[in-house]
Design a protein around this motif. Structure first.
Motif, mmCIF file in Angstrom:
data_model
loop_
_atom_site.group_PDB
_atom_site.id
_atom_site.type_symbol
_atom_site.label_atom_id
_atom_site.label_comp_id
_atom_site.label_asym_id
_atom_site.label_seq_id
_atom_site.Cartn_x
_atom_site.Cartn_y
_atom_site.Cartn_z
ATOM 1 N N PHE A 117 57.175 28.981 29.650
ATOM 2 C CA PHE A 117 56.498 30.010 28.874
ATOM 3 C C PHE A 117 56.020 29.433 27.548
ATOM 4 O O PHE A 117 56.582 28.465 27.023
ATOM 5 C CB PHE A 117 57.392 31.239 28.647
ATOM 6 C CG PHE A 117 58.641 30.963 27.853
ATOM 7 C CD1 PHE A 117 58.645 31.068 26.472
ATOM 8 C CD2 PHE A 117 59.823 30.611 28.489
ATOM 9 C CE1 PHE A 117 59.792 30.833 25.740
ATOM 10 C CE2 PHE A 117 60.973 30.372 27.765
ATOM 11 C CZ PHE A 117 60.963 30.484 26.388
ATOM 12 N N VAL A 118 54.930 30.033 27.033
ATOM 13 C CA VAL A 118 54.298 29.599 25.787
ATOM 14 C C VAL A 118 54.213 30.814 24.865
ATOM 15 O O VAL A 118 53.825 31.903 25.297
ATOM 16 C CB VAL A 118 52.885 29.020 26.045
ATOM 17 C CG1 VAL A 118 52.254 28.549 24.736
ATOM 18 C CG2 VAL A 118 52.950 27.880 27.052
ATOM 19 N N THR A 119 54.563 30.619 23.581
ATOM 20 C CA THR A 119 54.518 31.712 22.610
ATOM 21 C C THR A 119 53.734 31.283 21.375
ATOM 22 O O THR A 119 53.619 30.097 21.067
ATOM 23 C CB THR A 119 55.936 32.144 22.184
ATOM 24 O OG1 THR A 119 56.612 31.017 21.607
ATOM 25 C CG2 THR A 119 56.727 32.648 23.377
ATOM 26 N N ASP A 120 53.199 32.283 20.654
ATOM 27 C CA ASP A 120 52.460 32.017 19.415
ATOM 28 C C ASP A 120 53.419 32.089 18.225
ATOM 29 O O ASP A 120 54.623 32.322 18.396
ATOM 30 C CB ASP A 120 51.301 33.009 19.280
ATOM 31 C CG ASP A 120 51.777 34.455 19.142
ATOM 32 O OD1 ASP A 120 52.993 34.683 18.977
ATOM 33 O OD2 ASP A 120 50.926 35.360 19.203
ATOM 34 N N PRO A 121 52.908 31.891 16.987
ATOM 35 C CA PRO A 121 53.806 31.922 15.815
ATOM 36 C C PRO A 121 54.543 33.233 15.617
ATOM 37 O O PRO A 121 55.596 33.258 14.959
ATOM 38 C CB PRO A 121 52.843 31.643 14.645
ATOM 39 C CG PRO A 121 51.733 30.856 15.253
ATOM 40 C CD PRO A 121 51.564 31.417 16.634
#
Length: 207
Positions: free
Chosen positions: A60-64
């Motif tokens: 999974f990839v998340t933003d700030p």
């Protein structure tokens, strides 16, 4: 350890920043990678499981702000592209928490930015010369060759690990068969010996 990793290769091409790495992900664990990006920057993520278990991993990839940008479970390989909407630290995580005993070896290719122009004056109004067109064609072909080499290296590593696992299983199976063969032989000898001992005992009692 059987897998000679961790290997980290950093490749910088003009303004494009590409990082390739292969890492080991133990069972019941999660590993994350962080990248500080500007607003409007494009990044690409490619990953592939090259060893361990069923060759799958959660990603999974998340933003700030910790908003989920990408999430896939039990994937063998995949790609993801995104253009950032805010400045900050973006996170790419791989999880093997669903596995209780299988270590995984994962390949990750993280690319940010855009490739710089091969020739700074390519945006001029005039047409490209034959030499410039040939240079651009060669440049694109070399990029394809580089991607193909990466793919073949991954396949070679995956096949090598599978062959080593198969060789190890055959080795242990051969040892087991050898032990069983010796046990059977000794058992047969003892059984035949007991037959003769019983015959001698019967002859002695009859006389």
């Amino acid at each position: 350890m059987r897998y000679p990793f961790i290997l980290i290769l950093a490749v910088y091409i003009a303004f494009a920043n590409a990082t390739e790495l292969t890492f080991e992900l133990p069972d019941n664990e999660k590993q994350c990678f962080y990248e500080d990006l500007e607003q409007g920057a494009k990044f690409d993520v490619d990953f592939q499981v090259i060893a361990g278990g069923n060759y799958d991993v959660d990603c999974f990839v998340t933003d700030p702000l910790n908003n989920l940008l990408y999430q896939e479970r039990k994937k063998q390989y995949d790609s993801f592209s995104y253009t950032t909407t805010m400045k900050g630290v973006y996170k790419v995580c791989f999880s093997n928490e669903f596995s209780t005993f299988s270590h995984k070896t994962v390949y990750l290719d993280f690319r940010t930015g855009e490739d710089d122009r091969l020739m700074p004056y390519m945006n001029r109004a005039t047409a490209l010369t034959q030499m410039e067109s040939a240079c651009l064609s060669i440049h694109e072909i070399l990029k394809v060759v580089s991607d193909s080499q990466t793919w073949y290296r991954l396949r070679e590593a995956q096949d090598r690990i599978r062959a080593e696992d198969l060789s190890e299983r055959v080795h242990f199976w051969s040892i087991g068969e050898t032990i069983i063969l010796f046990v059977v032989c000794i058992g047969q000898v003892l059984m035949l010996k007991s037959f003769f001992n019983e015959k001698k005992a019967n002859v002695a009692t009859s006389t």
